[in-house]
Each structure stands twice: as structure tokens, then as C-alpha cells.
Design an enzyme around this catalytic site. Structure first.
Site, PDB file in Angstrom:
ATOM      1  N   GLU A 101     107.534  99.309 -59.949  1.00 10.39           N
ATOM      2  CA  GLU A 101     108.231  98.571 -58.879  1.00 10.39           C
ATOM      3  C   GLU A 101     109.485  97.851 -59.402  1.00 10.39           C
ATOM      4  OE1 GLU A 101     105.588  96.560 -56.054  1.00 10.39           O
ATOM      5  OE2 GLU A 101     106.927  94.852 -56.186  1.00 10.39           O
ATOM      6  N   ASP A 102     109.411  97.330 -60.597  1.00 12.55           N
ATOM      7  CA  ASP A 102     110.475  96.415 -61.051  1.00 12.55           C
ATOM      8  C   ASP A 102     111.258  96.859 -62.278  1.00 12.55           C
ATOM      9  OD1 ASP A 102     109.847  94.669 -58.983  1.00 12.55           O
ATOM     10  OD2 ASP A 102     108.414  93.539 -60.164  1.00 12.55           O
TER      11      ASP A 102
HETATM   12  N1  LIG Z   1     105.227  82.611 -57.217  1.00 13.70           N
HETATM   13  C1  LIG Z   1     106.196  83.146 -57.964  1.00 13.70           C
HETATM   14  N2  LIG Z   1     106.512  84.471 -57.792  1.00 13.70           N
HETATM   15  C2  LIG Z   1     107.489  84.997 -58.573  1.00 13.70           C
HETATM   16  C3  LIG Z   1     108.144  84.232 -59.544  1.00 13.70           C
HETATM   17  N3  LIG Z   1     109.031  85.032 -60.180  1.00 13.70           N
HETATM   18  C4  LIG Z   1     108.917  86.241 -59.648  1.00 13.70           C
HETATM   19  N4  LIG Z   1     107.997  86.236 -58.651  1.00 13.70           N
HETATM   20  C5  LIG Z   1     107.644  87.411 -57.850  1.00 13.70           C
HETATM   21  O1  LIG Z   1     108.242  87.232 -56.585  1.00 13.70           O
HETATM   22  C6  LIG Z   1     107.505  88.027 -55.643  1.00 13.70           C
HETATM   23  C7  LIG Z   1     107.340  87.225 -54.385  1.00 13.70           C
HETATM   24  O2  LIG Z   1     108.597  86.932 -53.883  1.00 13.70           O
HETATM   25  P1  LIG Z   1     109.057  87.486 -52.486  1.00 13.70           P
HETATM   26  O3  LIG Z   1     110.435  86.981 -52.199  1.00 13.70           O
HETATM   27  O4  LIG Z   1     107.995  87.188 -51.473  1.00 13.70           O
HETATM   28  O5  LIG Z   1     109.068  89.053 -52.650  1.00 13.70           O
HETATM   29  P2  LIG Z   1     110.092  90.069 -53.321  1.00 13.70           P
HETATM   30  O6  LIG Z   1     110.611  89.428 -54.591  1.00 13.70           O
HETATM   31  O7  LIG Z   1     109.227  91.270 -53.548  1.00 13.70           O
HETATM   32  O8  LIG Z   1     111.154  90.330 -52.322  1.00 13.70           O
HETATM   33  C8  LIG Z   1     106.190  88.401 -56.290  1.00 13.70           C
HETATM   34  O9  LIG Z   1     106.316  89.784 -56.549  1.00 13.70           O
HETATM   35  P3  LIG Z   1     105.078  90.767 -56.729  1.00 13.70           P
HETATM   36  O10 LIG Z   1     104.328  90.373 -57.957  1.00 13.70           O
HETATM   37  O11 LIG Z   1     105.587  92.124 -56.622  1.00 13.70           O
HETATM   38  O12 LIG Z   1     104.081  90.411 -55.623  1.00 13.70           O
HETATM   39  P4  LIG Z   1     104.091  90.441 -54.084  1.00 13.70           P
HETATM   40  O13 LIG Z   1     105.500  90.400 -53.559  1.00 13.70           O
HETATM   41  O14 LIG Z   1     103.401  91.707 -53.775  1.00 13.70           O
HETATM   42  O15 LIG Z   1     103.328  89.220 -53.810  1.00 13.70           O
HETATM   43  C9  LIG Z   1     106.178  87.567 -57.569  1.00 13.70           C
HETATM   44  O16 LIG Z   1     105.531  88.203 -58.647  1.00 13.70           O
HETATM   45  C10 LIG Z   1     107.797  82.851 -59.704  1.00 13.70           C
HETATM   46  O17 LIG Z   1     108.333  82.135 -60.511  1.00 13.70           O
HETATM   47  N5  LIG Z   1     106.815  82.369 -58.894  1.00 13.70           N
END
Ligand SMILES: Nc1nc2c(ncn2[C@@H]2O[C@H](COP(=O)(O)OP(=O)(O)O)[C@@H](OP(=O)(O)OP(=O)(O)O)[C@H]2O)c(=O)[nH]1
Length: 212
Positions: A101-102
Site C-alpha cells: 500500500e505504501d
Molecule cells: N494514528 C496515526 N496514524 C498514522 C500516523 N502516521 C501515519 N498514520 C497512518 O494514517 C492512516 C490513517 O490516516 P487517514 O487520513 O485516515 O488515512 P490515509 O492516510 O490512508 O488517507 C493509517 O493508515 P493505515 O495503517 O493504512 O490504516 P487505515 O487507514 O486502514 O486505518 C495510519 O497508519 C500517526 O502518527 N498516527
């Protein structure tokens, strides 16, 4: 007395992105079905090494600019410490869950390096980043109940890590409303993963109830 071994191998021509050591899998994917013992440990550590290389330049969104790799490491640790998960395939997938994904990692590469079972889990928890954000978020809620138990485990641990992170520190540019929206949306995704692991689900219920 411990047997004397030679010096560790050197890998002079490998770039930081490549995985070092272990059997090279350039022909066919390995099978890690029911992998146990040393092979299981090797699979997990190889996944940690691979994820560290692929995420090496990325940071979390917090003000401390935490290295991104802290997230997959923490997700794997939540699985072992709270979920009592010991399946190496699930733990390897936890380390790798954001690589496709990233980063530039492809799902085919995950299969070649880690086998079909790990590939399947990583694929199940990978969002299509080309879709609009609202669609991606809606799809996670819609698809959660249909995922495999292994993918649900990774999803639950991923959500628990992110919610704990939100309690610890608000990401750069997020306001209270956005944090609350993330908790609400997570509650809906988690609801679709219920019936998978009591301890993880209880920890998620606690943190969600505390914040909504
Ligand atoms: N809480 C938090 N999240 C952070 C941080 N840095 C990066 N993230 C990531 O940001 C995503 C959530 O942010 P959003 O704005 O809702 O989604 P997006 O980045 O995918 O657009 C999560 O991705 P993801 O793991 O792919 O999960 P999800 O979107 O499926 O929940 C999370 O892992 C941080 O400092 N705190």
C-alpha cells in the site's frame, strides 16, 4: 562447548532495499503453509528486515516524526502480546501489511519472497490507494466481515495500534473532529472483524468506548 563458526557472510553488492541472506527465491515462491520452528522464526525475521528496508525513508504523521517502521513492528507485537498469536505466517504478514500500500513493493514480490499464504493476507489488508479516500474507507467497512480470520487478526491489531497512536499524539494537521471520525470509522471496521480474537476485540472496545 559452542562450536566455532566462521565469520558472517558479507553481501557487498546489495542495496539497502534488497533483503540480505537466506535462500534466494528468484524462481518459484516458497511454501510456508504450517511453517514452524526455525523456519517460522526465519520467516518472521525476514519479513521484519524486508519491511524495515522498504519503509526506511518514511515517517509517521506525528509531530515527533516517528520512523514508519515502528507501526508494523508494533502491529506484530500487539498480535503476540495481546492476541497471543504465534502463527509465523500471520506475524510475517503483520510486518509486511503496509509495504504494498505504501511503498513500491508489489504483491507478486511478496509472494516470491514469502509465499502464497503471506501474500493472501497482505493482499486482503491492502487498500487500493488509487481510489478516492471516502470509497477506500467505505470499502474497508463493507469488506471486513468477508476477510479470512488471519487478515482480520492483522486488521484488528492495525486498528488498535492506530487508535493507541491517536490517544498518544494527534497527527500533524488533524483536528478533534477528524480524530473522532477515525474512531467512529474504526468502530465500524472492527465490528466486521468480530469473533476473531477476544483479547484484541476487548482492547479495541475499551479504547473506542473511551473515545466516543
Ligand atoms: N494514528 C496515526 N496514524 C498514522 C500516523 N502516521 C501515519 N498514520 C497512518 O494514517 C492512516 C490513517 O490516516 P487517514 O487520513 O485516515 O488515512 P490515509 O492516510 O490512508 O488517507 C493509517 O493508515 P493505515 O495503517 O493504512 O490504516 P487505515 O487507514 O486502514 O486505518 C495510519 O497508519 C500517526 O502518527 N498516527
Amino acid at each position: 562447548m559452542a562450536e566455532k563458526t566462521g565469520p558472517p557472510p558479507s553481501y557487498p553488492d546489495l542495496s539497502a532495499e534488497q533483503t540480505q541472506g537466506g535462500p534466494s527465491s528468484t524462481t518459484s515462491p516458497p511454501s510456508y503453509n504450517d511453517v514452524t520452528g526455525v523456519a517460522g522464526i526465519n520467516l518472521i525475521v525476514k519479513a521484519a528486515d524486508f519491511a524495515a528496508r522498504r519503509h526506511r525513508t518514511q515517517k509517521r504523521k506525528d509531530h515527533a516524526q516517528t520512523p514508519y517502521i515502528n507501526h508494523p513492528v508494533g502491529v506484530a507485537y500487539i498480535l503476540t502480546s495481546i492476541g497471543r498469536v504465534t502463527d509465523p505466517v500471520v506475524l510475517a504478514a503483520a510486518y509486511l501489511h503496509d509495504t504494498v500500500e505504501d511503498t513500491k513493493t508489489t504483491i507478486e514480490e511478496i509472494e516470491m519472497e514469502f509465499g502464497k499464504e503471506v501474500r493472501k493476507i497482505v493482499e486482503e489488508v491492502t487498500d487500493d490507494k488509487s481510489l478516492p479516500k471516502a470509497t477506500r474507507k467505505a470499502l474497508q467497512v463493507e469488506k471486513a466481515p468477508h476477510k479470512s480470520p488471519q487478515a482480520k487478526l492483522v486488521k484488528l491489531a492495525d486498528k488498535l495500534y492506530n487508535l493507541r497512536d491517536l490517544e498518544r499524539s494527534t497527527p500533524h494537521g488533524w483536528d478533534k473532529k477528524r480524530v473522532k471520525e477515525y474512531f467512529k470509522w474504526s468502530r465500524d471496521v472492527v465490528a466486521g472483524c468480530k469473533g476473531t480474537n477476544d483479547a484484541l476485540e476487548a482492547a479495541l472496545d475499551d479504547i473506542i468506548n473511551r473515545n466516543l
